[in-house]
Write a protein that holds these residues in place. Structure first.
Motif, short mmCIF file in Angstrom:
data_model
loop_
_atom_site.label_atom_id
_atom_site.label_comp_id
_atom_site.label_asym_id
_atom_site.label_seq_id
_atom_site.Cartn_x
_atom_site.Cartn_y
_atom_site.Cartn_z
N CYS A 90 146.30 100.30 43.78
CA CYS A 90 145.70 99.31 44.00
C CYS A 90 144.52 98.82 42.92
CB CYS A 90 144.56 99.16 45.40
SG CYS A 90 143.80 97.67 46.00
N PRO A 91 144.56 97.44 42.53
CA PRO A 91 143.43 97.18 41.63
C PRO A 91 142.30 96.64 42.09
CG PRO A 91 145.02 95.21 41.61
CD PRO A 91 145.77 96.52 42.60
N GLN A 92 141.07 96.57 41.21
CA GLN A 92 139.93 96.18 41.82
C GLN A 92 139.74 94.76 42.23
OE1 GLN A 92 137.07 97.99 41.69
NE2 GLN A 92 136.12 96.18 43.01
N ASP A 93 140.63 93.83 41.98
CA ASP A 93 140.82 92.61 42.26
C ASP A 93 141.29 92.31 43.79
OD1 ASP A 93 143.39 92.75 41.59
OD2 ASP A 93 143.41 90.94 40.65
N GLU A 127 152.08 100.31 46.13
CA GLU A 127 152.27 101.63 45.93
C GLU A 127 152.80 102.09 44.62
OE1 GLU A 127 155.27 104.97 48.50
OE2 GLU A 127 155.58 102.73 49.01
N ILE A 128 153.84 101.27 44.29
CA ILE A 128 154.41 101.81 43.17
C ILE A 128 153.84 100.92 42.05
CG2 ILE A 128 156.35 102.16 41.69
CD1 ILE A 128 157.96 102.52 44.43
N SER A 166 147.89 93.60 47.61
CA SER A 166 146.62 93.55 47.98
C SER A 166 145.72 92.30 47.93
CB SER A 166 145.70 94.87 47.26
OG SER A 166 145.68 94.75 46.01
N ARG A 167 146.01 91.62 46.95
CA ARG A 167 145.41 90.41 46.99
C ARG A 167 145.84 89.54 48.11
NH1 ARG A 167 146.52 91.02 41.56
NH2 ARG A 167 148.30 89.42 41.53
N LEU A 168 147.24 89.55 48.15
CA LEU A 168 147.66 88.59 49.24
C LEU A 168 147.26 89.11 50.71
CD1 LEU A 168 149.96 86.80 50.35
CD2 LEU A 168 151.52 88.53 50.43
N ALA A 192 140.54 105.82 47.21
CA ALA A 192 139.71 105.45 48.51
C ALA A 192 138.04 105.73 48.52
CB ALA A 192 139.97 106.62 49.32
N ARG A 193 137.65 106.38 47.41
CA ARG A 193 136.15 106.18 47.25
C ARG A 193 135.80 104.89 46.85
NH1 ARG A 193 133.24 108.98 49.81
NH2 ARG A 193 132.20 107.11 50.27
N ALA A 194 136.47 104.33 45.96
CA ALA A 194 136.12 102.76 45.52
C ALA A 194 136.27 101.75 46.57
CB ALA A 194 137.22 102.33 44.35
N MET A 195 137.08 102.05 47.46
CA MET A 195 137.19 100.98 48.57
C MET A 195 136.18 101.08 49.60
SD MET A 195 141.43 101.39 49.30
CE MET A 195 142.63 101.04 48.01
N VAL A 196 135.83 102.40 49.95
CA VAL A 196 134.55 102.52 50.90
C VAL A 196 133.48 102.03 49.90
CG1 VAL A 196 133.15 104.13 51.71
CG2 VAL A 196 135.57 104.78 51.93
N ASP A 197 133.22 102.18 48.84
CA ASP A 197 131.99 101.71 48.09
C ASP A 197 132.13 100.19 48.18
OD1 ASP A 197 131.24 104.35 48.00
OD2 ASP A 197 131.94 104.73 45.77
N ALA A 198 133.19 99.51 48.10
CA ALA A 198 133.40 97.99 48.06
C ALA A 198 133.39 97.54 49.32
CB ALA A 198 134.43 97.78 47.36
N GLY A 199 133.07 98.27 50.30
CA GLY A 199 133.07 97.78 51.70
C GLY A 199 134.35 97.45 52.22
N VAL A 200 135.52 97.94 51.84
CA VAL A 200 136.76 98.01 52.60
C VAL A 200 136.79 98.97 53.58
CG1 VAL A 200 139.26 97.97 52.20
CG2 VAL A 200 137.74 96.75 50.66
N PRO A 201 137.08 98.87 54.77
CA PRO A 201 137.27 99.80 55.85
C PRO A 201 138.47 100.65 55.64
CG PRO A 201 137.10 97.74 57.12
CD PRO A 201 137.15 97.35 55.54
N VAL A 202 138.54 102.01 55.57
CA VAL A 202 139.57 102.67 55.25
C VAL A 202 139.92 103.74 56.41
CG1 VAL A 202 140.13 105.00 53.79
CG2 VAL A 202 139.01 103.10 52.83
N ALA A 203 141.18 103.59 56.92
CA ALA A 203 141.94 104.18 57.74
C ALA A 203 142.90 105.16 57.11
CB ALA A 203 142.73 103.39 58.59
N LEU A 204 143.25 106.40 57.71
CA LEU A 204 144.26 107.40 56.96
C LEU A 204 145.13 107.62 58.11
CD1 LEU A 204 141.78 110.05 55.66
CD2 LEU A 204 142.90 108.15 54.44
#
Length: 418
Positions: free
Chosen positions: A273-276, A249-250, A256-258, A305-317
């Motif tokens: 959130c970083p790319q890894d 968050e900060i 996120s890796r964990l 969010a856009r990068a997450m969707v494009d990377a195949g991570v399901p996104v909830a809001l």
């Protein structure tokens, strides 16, 4: 058998399936025109278009040509708390960072004091008013975290209040244990002792009463490190509590890796959130639960969010409803921000606040889409299409909420079905 037939739906827009949608599939939404939905004993029995099937003895609700969607799922709230924190707004306006407010005894710790002083009944009565408002905005299912007790007695009291509300309020509640929300003042000089308390006393006590489905940790600078978070979440898993994480968050300290490594059901916030971390969540099947109203309220950056969707991570809001960093429970505002700030399409946003939100709290097989076998949870909107909901900023466009086959208007069960 109780039967409700919802007819004359102009457009029914819904994702489909019993698992989170990722990548391009997040934007795949079924649209049925001139639709109807049959709900039997609170569960969707059938869905169709044109002339509805014969329904002897069923109550009939005419949707009046309105748009219908699944009920909204708010997958991240801090519903149960004592007091409010309106006095902190002035500090935020002066640019005082949240971690500084926390260090001064404000923030979470201020709410902890108010929560410890409240009875279970007082906590439940206050939360009930919030749930009424949520229902009026279209929320039919929500997650509710503890985390404002930071001692065994108060954490259990919060979770018992959630359990009581789940039995008495139309909205379905999913309880999450968040004893690792902050380090209590009494343990500032002995972090290890509080972690032992969490793992050896609190978690077993929560599990013994079956008070929570999930265990969450605030993995952040000045709160819990990634390795401390791993220890707590592994302890929760031993007692049947599935892992969640407040992460990145900060500061990006490895949350996120964990989340991906430990198989967390969801990782939440993820502003930095970083790319890894994105890659780890994609590998681990973790849903990213993003909270745009928090970024808006704090004047913070917005999660990628856009990068997450494009990377195949399901996104909830979700809303992140809480007394400090986001006193907002309006999922419609979240939907608009999802388009405006995350650059998600209206279809991706609908999936994020229905099916993917349900997946983030382990309920994708029971809610989140308008399909046979799912709970009879629908929203009828004062709108003709999905775009209009996210386009209109700040208005409540809900006409009727149907929760397990029971219609409500304005949060009240006063809709007549002939």
């Amino acid at each position: 058998m109780d039967r409700l037939l919802v007819t004359n739906i102009g457009v029914l827009a819904t994702p489909a399936g019993t698992a989170a949608k990722r990548g391009a599939a997040q934007g795949e939404v079924r649209t049925l025109r001139d639709a109807w939905v049959m709900i039997e004993d609170g569960v969707i029995a059938s869905v169709g278009t044109g002339q509805p099937e014969a329904a002897p003895g069923a109550r009939v609700l005419d949707a009046g040509g309105r748009l219908a969607t699944p009920g909204l799922v708010d997958a991240h709230t801090h519903l149960i708390f004592g007091g409010w924190r309106q006095d902190e707004l002035a500090l935020k306006l002066k640019g005082v960072p949240y971690l500084d407010i926390l260090a001064q005894g404000g923030g979470i710790l201020s709410t902890v004091r108010a929560t410890r002083a409240a009875s279970q009944e007082e906590l439940a009565d206050k939360a009930r008013l919030a749930l009424d408002e949520m229902l009026a905005f279209g929320t039919t299912t929500c997650e509710a975290k503890s985390g404002y007790g930071l001692d065994t007695e108060t954490e259990l009291r919060q979770l018992r209040a959630i359990r009581a509300l789940n039995k008495s309020h139309p909205i379905d509640l999913v309880p999450t244990f968040l004893g690792a929300h902050a380090l209590p003042e009494a343990y500032k000089e002995d972090r290890a002792a509080y972690i032992r308390l969490l793992c050896e006393e609190m978690i077993p006590a929560v599990a013994a009463e079956k008070l929570a489905d999930f265990c969450d940790v605030f993995c952040e600078t000045g709160v819990f490190t990634a390795e401390e978070s791993r220890t707590i979440l592994e302890a929760g898993k031993k007692y049947g509590l599935r892992p969640k994480l407040h992460a990145d968050e900060i500061d990006p300290i490895g949350g996120s890796r964990l989340a991906g490594e430990i198989g967390a059901v969801s990782a939440e916030h993820l502003i930095v959130c970083p790319q890894d971390g994105i890659a780890s969540m994609a590998r681990g099947g973790t849903t990213a639960c993003l909270l745009p109203a928090t970024s808006f309220y704090l004047g913070a950056a917005y999660a990628p969010a856009r990068a997450m969707v494009d990377a195949g991570v399901p996104v909830a809001l979700a809303t992140d409803f809480n007394p400090g960093s986001c006193p907002c429970l309006n999922m419609q505002l979240v939907m608009s921000l999802g388009c405006l700030k995350y650059r998600l399409t209206p279809e991706e946003v609908l999936t994020a606040v229905t099916l993917n939100g349900a997946a983030a709290i382990g309920l994708a097989d029971r809610t989140g889409s308008a399909e046979p076998g799912k709970w009879g949870d629908l929203v009828l909107w004062e709108a003709g299409d999905l775009n209009y909901i996210t386009y209109r900023l700040g208005s409540n466009l809900v006409h009727t909420v149907i929760k397990r086959g029971i219609p409500y208007q304005g949060g009240n069960k006063n809709v007549q079905a002939s």
